[in-house]
Design a protein around this motif. Structure first.
Motif, PDB file in Angstrom:
ATOM      1  N   LYS A 121     -32.063  -7.548  -7.629  1.00  0.00           N
ATOM      2  CA  LYS A 121     -31.610  -8.445  -8.687  1.00  0.00           C
ATOM      3  C   LYS A 121     -30.740  -9.563  -8.111  1.00  0.00           C
ATOM      4  O   LYS A 121     -30.899 -10.738  -8.428  1.00  0.00           O
ATOM      5  CB  LYS A 121     -30.784  -7.644  -9.688  1.00  0.00           C
ATOM      6  N   THR A 122     -29.793  -9.179  -7.265  1.00  0.00           N
ATOM      7  CA  THR A 122     -28.868 -10.131  -6.678  1.00  0.00           C
ATOM      8  C   THR A 122     -29.630 -11.200  -5.904  1.00  0.00           C
ATOM      9  O   THR A 122     -29.353 -12.398  -6.004  1.00  0.00           O
ATOM     10  CB  THR A 122     -27.885  -9.428  -5.714  1.00  0.00           C
ATOM     11  N   ASN A 169     -31.494 -16.627  -5.146  1.00  0.00           N
ATOM     12  CA  ASN A 169     -32.525 -17.606  -4.813  1.00  0.00           C
ATOM     13  C   ASN A 169     -32.719 -18.619  -5.932  1.00  0.00           C
ATOM     14  O   ASN A 169     -33.040 -19.782  -5.677  1.00  0.00           O
ATOM     15  CB  ASN A 169     -33.846 -16.896  -4.519  1.00  0.00           C
ATOM     16  N   SER A 170     -32.470 -18.175  -7.173  1.00  0.00           N
ATOM     17  CA  SER A 170     -32.677 -19.085  -8.294  1.00  0.00           C
ATOM     18  C   SER A 170     -31.651 -20.212  -8.301  1.00  0.00           C
ATOM     19  O   SER A 170     -31.878 -21.258  -8.886  1.00  0.00           O
ATOM     20  CB  SER A 170     -32.639 -18.315  -9.614  1.00  0.00           C
ATOM     21  N   ASN A 182     -30.357 -21.362  -5.356  1.00  0.00           N
ATOM     22  CA  ASN A 182     -30.359 -21.886  -3.996  1.00  0.00           C
ATOM     23  C   ASN A 182     -29.279 -21.324  -3.088  1.00  0.00           C
ATOM     24  O   ASN A 182     -28.725 -22.040  -2.256  1.00  0.00           O
ATOM     25  CB  ASN A 182     -30.262 -23.412  -4.000  1.00  0.00           C
ATOM     26  N   ILE A 183     -28.947 -20.053  -3.268  1.00  0.00           N
ATOM     27  CA  ILE A 183     -28.112 -19.403  -2.262  1.00  0.00           C
ATOM     28  C   ILE A 183     -29.076 -18.801  -1.248  1.00  0.00           C
ATOM     29  O   ILE A 183     -30.036 -18.134  -1.610  1.00  0.00           O
ATOM     30  CB  ILE A 183     -27.233 -18.300  -2.869  1.00  0.00           C
ATOM     31  N   ASN A 184     -28.774 -19.076   0.003  1.00  0.00           N
ATOM     32  CA  ASN A 184     -29.592 -18.584   1.091  1.00  0.00           C
ATOM     33  C   ASN A 184     -29.429 -17.071   1.244  1.00  0.00           C
ATOM     34  O   ASN A 184     -28.314 -16.578   1.347  1.00  0.00           O
ATOM     35  CB  ASN A 184     -29.105 -19.267   2.370  1.00  0.00           C
ATOM     36  N   THR A 185     -30.540 -16.341   1.228  1.00  0.00           N
ATOM     37  CA  THR A 185     -30.477 -14.900   1.523  1.00  0.00           C
ATOM     38  C   THR A 185     -31.654 -14.572   2.432  1.00  0.00           C
ATOM     39  O   THR A 185     -32.609 -15.336   2.498  1.00  0.00           O
ATOM     40  CB  THR A 185     -30.607 -14.042   0.249  1.00  0.00           C
ATOM     41  N   PRO A 186     -31.608 -13.412   3.126  1.00  0.00           N
ATOM     42  CA  PRO A 186     -32.775 -13.034   3.929  1.00  0.00           C
ATOM     43  C   PRO A 186     -33.979 -12.909   3.003  1.00  0.00           C
ATOM     44  O   PRO A 186     -33.860 -12.390   1.895  1.00  0.00           O
ATOM     45  CB  PRO A 186     -32.385 -11.666   4.489  1.00  0.00           C
ATOM     46  N   SER A 193     -18.491 -19.429  -3.359  1.00  0.00           N
ATOM     47  CA  SER A 193     -18.186 -20.082  -4.623  1.00  0.00           C
ATOM     48  C   SER A 193     -19.367 -20.004  -5.588  1.00  0.00           C
ATOM     49  O   SER A 193     -19.200 -19.788  -6.789  1.00  0.00           O
ATOM     50  CB  SER A 193     -17.806 -21.531  -4.351  1.00  0.00           C
ATOM     51  N   LEU A 194     -20.572 -20.162  -5.024  1.00  0.00           N
ATOM     52  CA  LEU A 194     -21.780 -20.078  -5.856  1.00  0.00           C
ATOM     53  C   LEU A 194     -21.983 -18.656  -6.397  1.00  0.00           C
ATOM     54  O   LEU A 194     -22.521 -18.468  -7.494  1.00  0.00           O
ATOM     55  CB  LEU A 194     -23.017 -20.500  -5.051  1.00  0.00           C
ATOM     56  N   ALA A 195     -21.545 -17.674  -5.598  1.00  0.00           N
ATOM     57  CA  ALA A 195     -21.687 -16.295  -6.045  1.00  0.00           C
ATOM     58  C   ALA A 195     -20.948 -16.083  -7.366  1.00  0.00           C
ATOM     59  O   ALA A 195     -21.365 -15.300  -8.213  1.00  0.00           O
ATOM     60  CB  ALA A 195     -21.146 -15.334  -4.983  1.00  0.00           C
TER      61      ALA A 195
END
Lengths: 514, 315
Positions: free
Chosen positions: B44-45, B50-51, B53-57, B242-244
Motif C-alpha cells: 500500500k505504502t 508512487n502516486s 512521485n516518491i521514489n521507491t524500489p 516531507s512528502l511522506a
C-alpha cells in the motif's frame, strides 16, 4: 503544543476528580463496613462467639410446671447471635419485657432437665447507660443504734475516692468485718446478702440500687452462682458497680443475666431446682459475622447485595479476581513508570498468579526449567521450518505434555517443586517459549535473556504485592478500592513524565547540551 | 552509581522527549489510528508513494497465497537481483536480498547459499505471518534490489546504511544515519549495535555519533571518521520525508530512505511510531525541536516549501 496542554489538563482534571470521588467512596465504604458489618483491616481478626448454656434441673411434683429463667437481653452490650431452648413437652414463651424465658409443662413428674443456650458476640464492654427512671424509694426504718452506725459508714466513706457510691462501697468493704458495725453489716454473709446490705446503705441516702447477676465469659467456665454486682441510680442514670473494688461498669467479657431483686430461676410445681451455667468460646471470622451484624444494625439490604452473601465457590472466585486490578496496576507501573519491557503485557501478572498457587521458589524453579526445556525443544523444531500456527500448536502441546510428565513424576517422587508445574497457564508458557525463541533468533541470546529476566522481575514484584495476606484480605473485604485503582490506572494513562529506565537511557543527552 | 536517577530535571531542561510523552502528547494526538494501515502495509505504502512521485524500489510482484509460491521464478524473470519482503514486517525482519541465482541456487546478500526449497520456505513462512506484527497472515513483496551508492562504502560494514528522517507536521525535524556494523550483523538497528550518526537537519553535517548509546568517533569496523560522513542529495532526502507527510497524513512519522546509485534517494518504509534513539544520535532533545515547529513554523506550505524553510534555518 501549548494549545494542547490546556486540553490535557482538563482530561487530567476530570480523571483526578473522579479519582477523588472514588477515594471518597472507598473511604466511606470502609468506614461503613467496619462500623456496620464489623469488617476488619486485618485478615487475622476474629470475632469471639460465646455460648452460654443454662441447664435447669429440678424434680417435678407431678402436676403443672412453670419454670421462669432470667436471660440476658441484647440491650446490654452483647449482640445475640442465636437463642435456643431445648425443653421437650414444654410450652415456650419469651417475656421480652422482663427478659425471662417461661417454660410451661403439664403433668410432669420426676427429674427434669431443660436447656437454654445463648450465643453472643461483640462485647461492647461498657453497658450503655440505662437512663430509665428509677422509682423513688423510702429511707429504711432504722433503730437509733443502727442510725448511728449508718452515719458512721457515710462519714467514713468521705475518706474514700470516687463518686458517692464508689466511696460507700469502699467504706463498706473496709468496715464489713468491724464488730462495731455489726448491726448494719452482719459478719457472716453471702455475696447476695452483702449486696443487699449495700443497697440498704444507699437507700439511707435515698439512692435507688439493685442487684445485677452477671457471668464472666471464660472458656470452660461452669457455675451455679452468677456473680453479683450492683446497679445504682445516680446522677440520672443507672450505673454498674463491682461490689468488691467499686469499679464502674461491666468488665470485658462479662454478661448481665438478670437485674433487680427478682430471682434468677423460679420453678413452680417442682423442687430442688438448680441452674448451672457453662460457658464455651468459639471464634468466627468477621466476614462470617457480617450478616448478623448488618442485621443488628438494620443494614441488611446493602449486605444482601454484596458479594459476601454468595456461595463459597463464587466468593472464592471473586476473592481471586479482586486481586487482579492490583496486579494490573503493578504491571502498569512497571511498564509505564519504571519502563521495563516484558514479554506480553499481562504475562508477568499471570505468572505471579501462578506463583501464588505454587509457592515462590518451587514455582520459580519449576517454571524456569519448563521454559528452558521448551526453548531446547523449540530450537530443535526450528530446523523443520513448520508454518506458524502448527509450530505454535506444537509448543502448546509440548508444554501440556511437559506439565503432565512433571506433575506425575513430582507427585510420585514427592517433589512439590516438580509437581507445581500444573499451576502454570499453558498458553502463557507456550507463548513465552515461542516469543523467546524468535527473539533469540533475531536479536540474540543477550536480548532474549534480558527480556525473560525483566518478565520474571515484574512477575516477582507483582507476586510479592499480591501474595501478601493483608493485601488480599483488604482487596476482598474492601473491594471498592478497585475503583480507586481503576482511576489511578487511567491517570497513569496520561502520565507523560520520563520512565525511570529512560533517565539512564538518555543520560548521554545531559552532558551534550550543557 | 545511581546519580542517573536524578536526571529528570536536566532531561526536561534539554527538551528530551520521553516514551510516555511521545505516545500521549504526540502520537495519540497527531497520528490517527486509521492512518496506520497506510504504512503497515508496504505494498500500500509503495503504491501511495508512487502516486505522488516518491521514489521507491520498483515492485516486481507480490505473492499472496501459498499456491503462488512456486511461481517465484516466473515473477522474477528478467531480474538478476531482487528482494523478498514481508508486506507487514518491521525492523528489517524477514527481508531476504538475493544477489544472484542460477539453475540450482540462490545467493543472498549476506553470503548464504540457499536452495530453491529454502527460498520457497522463506516465502511460505512470510505468508503464514512469521515476520508480521502479531503473526497475522501476510503477503510477500518482491521488489528490485537497491543499487547502493558507493559514497557510504567506508561507513558501513556490509548491510544497508539508511537515513531516518523524523517528520513533524510535515517539517523534517531530526535526521540520523544508521550504519551497520559487524556486531549488528549487517542490520541498521541501533539496539542491535548499529552506529547512529545524528545529522544537522538544515546542513546535513554530522553532529554526533553513538553506538550502544555511547559516543563514538570512528566506525568500529571500517575505522572511518564518522565526522567525515556527507550525504549527497540532502534536499531530496528531506523532500521525501516531507512528502511522506502529505502522503500519509501522519503528524509524526519516521521515513527510512536509502541512496540508490542510479535513481537517487528512495523511500523504503514509513514508520508511524518512530523510536527515540535519534535524540541520542543527535545529542539533542526532540521535544525542543517539536515545540519550535509548533510555535514558529508557518502553516500551509507545500512539501518543497517546507523543506526549503527548514534548510533556510541553517543559514
Amino acid at each position: 503544543m501549548k494549545l494542547n496542554l490546556t486540553r490535557f489538563f482538563t482530561i487530567r482534571k476530570v480523571l483526578s476528580l473522579l479519582l477523588i470521588c472514588a477515594v471518597g467512596y472507598a473511604a466511606y465504604s470502609i468506614y461503613y463496613k467496619v462500623k456496620y458489618w464489623g469488617f476488619s483491616l486485618s485478615p487475622k481478626a476474629v470475632t469471639d462467639v460465646w455460648t452460654v448454656d443454662a441447664k435447669i434441673s429440678f424434680r417435678a411434683l407431678g402436676g403443672d410446671v412453670k419454670v421462669s429463667l432470667a436471660v440476658p437481653n441484647d440491650r446490654d452490650g452483647f449482640k445475640i447471635l442465636s437463642e435456643e431452648i431445648v425443653a421437650k413437652g414444654y410450652k415456650i414463651t419469651q417475656d421480652k419485657i422482663n427478659s425471662r424465658v417461661v417454660l410451661e409443662g403439664k403433668d410432669k413428674e420426676g427429674k427434669q432437665n431443660l436447656y437454654y443456650r445463648l450465643s453472643i458476640y461483640d462485647d461492647a464492654q461498657n453497658v450503655a447507660l440505662n437512663s430509665l427512671l428509677a422509682a423513688k424509694i423510702d429511707r429504711p426504718i432504722l433503730s437509733e443504734e443502727e442510725t448511728i452506725q449508718m452515719r458512721k459508714i457515710w462519714e467514713l466513706s468521705e475518706l474514700q475516692k470516687g463518686d458517692k457510691i464508689q466511696k460507700a462501697i469502699l467504706a463498706i468493704n473496709q468496715e464489713v468485718n468491724n464488730p462495731t458495725m455489726s448491726l448494719i453489716l452482719p459478719l457472716n454473709h453471702t455475696a447476695k446478702e452483702f449486696a443487699e446490705k449495700v443497697i440498704q446503705v444507699l437507700a439511707y441516702k435515698r439512692i435507688p440500687a439493685r442487684i445485677a447477676r452477671t457471668i464472666k465469659l471464660e472458656e470452660g467456665r461452669k457455675t451455679e452462682k452468677p456473680d453479683i454486682m450492683l446497679e445504682a441510680y445516680y446522677d440520672g442514670h443507672w450505673t454498674l458497680y463491682d461490689l468488691n473494688t467499686a469499679k464502674i461498669g461491666l468488665p470485658k467479657n462479662w454478661v448481665i443475666i438478670q437485674r433487680g431483686g427478682v430471682s434468677l430461676l423460679d420453678v413452680k410445681g417442682g423442687e430442688d431446682s438448680t441452674v448451672v451455667f457453662s460457658v464455651l468460646k468459639s471464634v468466627a471470622s468477621p466476614l462470617k459475622m457480617a450478616e448478623h451484624r448488618a442485621k443488628a444494625h438494620d443494614e441488611l439490604w446493602s449486605y444482601n447485595y454484596s458479594m459476601y452473601t454468595l456461595p463459597v465457590f463464587e466468593q472464592n472466585t471473586l476473592k481471586w479476581l479482586m486481586i487482579f486490578p492490583l496486579a494490573i496496576l503493578v504491571v502498569v507501573i512497571m511498564r509505564n513508570v519504571i519502563g521495563v519491557s516484558t514479554m506480553g503485557t499481562f504475562t508477568p501478572m499471570l505468572l505471579a498468579m501462578a506463583l501464588v498457587r505454587t509457592g515462590f521458589w518451587p514455582g520459580l524453579i519449576c517454571f524456569s526449567v519448563m521454559i528452558a526445556l521448551g526453548l531446547v525443544m523449540r530450537a530443535l523444531v526450528a530446523k523443520l521450518n513448520l508454518l506458524l500456527v502448527p509450530r505454535i500448536s506444537f509448543v502448546v502441546i509440548f508444554v501440556i505434555l511437559l506439565i503432565q510428565v512433571l506433575t506425575v513424576v513430582g507427585y510420585r517422587l514427592n517433589y512439590t517443586i516438580v509437581s507445581s508445574a500444573i499451576f502454570f497457564p499453558i498458553i502463557i508458557t507456550a507463548w513465552i517459549i515461542e516469543r523467546a525463541s524468535i527473539t533469540w533468533e533475531e536479536e540474540g541470546a543477550v536480548n532474549t535473556l534480558k527480556e525473560i529476566l525483566f518478565t520474571f522481575i515484574t512477575a516477582v514484584v507483582t507476586y510479592f504485592v499480591i501474595s501478601n495476606e493483608y493485601v488480599r484480605h483488604v482487596m476482598f473485604a474492601f473491594n471498592e478500592l478497585n475503583l480507586v485503582i481503576l482511576f489511578v490506572v487511567m491517570l497513569l494513562g496520561t502520565y507523560t513524565g520520563y520512565r525511570v529506565t529512560e533517565l539512564m537511557r538518555f543520560a548521554p543527552l545531559i552532558h551534550k547540551e550543557n | 552509581m545511581f546519580e542517573w536517577l536524578f536526571n529528570g530535571k536536566k532531561l526536561r531542561e534539554n527538551g528530551v522527549l520521553g516514551m510516555n510523552d511521545r505516545n500521549y502528547s504526540v502520537i495519540a494526538k497527531y497520528n490517527k489510528r486509521s492512518l496506520y494501515t497506510l504504512v503497515d502495509d508496504k505494498v500500500k505504502t509503495k503504491r501511495l508513494a508512487n502516486s505522488i512521485n516518491i521514489n521507491t524500489p520498483k515492485m516486481i510482484g507480490i505473492i499472496e497465497f501459498q499456491y503462488q509460491v512456486k511461481n517465484l521464478l516466473d515473477i522474477v524473470k528478467g531480474y538478476d537481483t531482487f528482494v523478498i519482503k514481508p508486506a507487514h514486517g518491521s525492523g528489517g525482519k524477514g527481508v531476504l536480498v538475493i544477489k544472484k541465482y542460477d539453475a540450482k541456487h540462490f545467493y543472498s546478500a549476506s553470503g548464504d547459499v540457499l536452495s530453491f526449497k529454502d527460498v520457497y520456505q522463506h516465502v511460505s513462512n512470510t505468508l503464514s505471518g512469521l515476520f508480521s506484527l502479531g503473526g497475522k497472515y501476510d503477503v510477500a513483496l518482491i521488489e528490485e534490489a537497491v543499487n547502493f551508492s558507493d559514497v557510504f562504502k567506508n561507513f558501513s560494514y556490509h548491510g544497508v546504511p539508511d537515513v531516518r528522517v523524523i517528520v513533524y507536521k510535515g517539517f523534517p525535524a531530526m535526521v540520523m544515519m544508521r550504519l551497520a556494523t559487524k556486531e549488528s550483523g549487517g542490520r541498521a538497528n541501533l539496539h542491535q549495535g548499529a552506529v547512529g550518526v545524528g545529522l544537522d537537519v538544515s546542513t546535513g553535517l554530522p553532529l554526533n555519533a553513538v553506538m550502544h548509546n555511547k559516543p563514538i568517533f570512528e566506525h568500529p569496523d571500517t575505522k572511518a571518521n564518522l565526522m567525515d560522513l556527507r550525504v549527497p542529495f540532502w534536499r531530496e532526502h528531506l523532500i521525501i520525508g516531507s512528502l511522506a507527510y502529505d502522503m500519509t497524513g501522519l503528524g509524526y512519522l519516521g521515513a527510512d530512505i536509502v541512496l540508490d546509485e542510479n535513481r537517487g534517494p528512495m523511500m523504503l518504509e514509513v514508520n508511524a511510531r518512530p523510536g527515540l534513539a535519534i535524540q541520542i544520535a543527535n545529542g539533542k532533545g526532540l521535544k525542543t525541536r517539536l515545540q519550535e515547529i509548533d510555535e514558529k513554523y508557518p502553516l500551509g506550505l507545500s512539501a518543497e516549501e517546507r523543506v526549503d524553510f527548514v534548510l533556510n534555518q541553517g543559514k
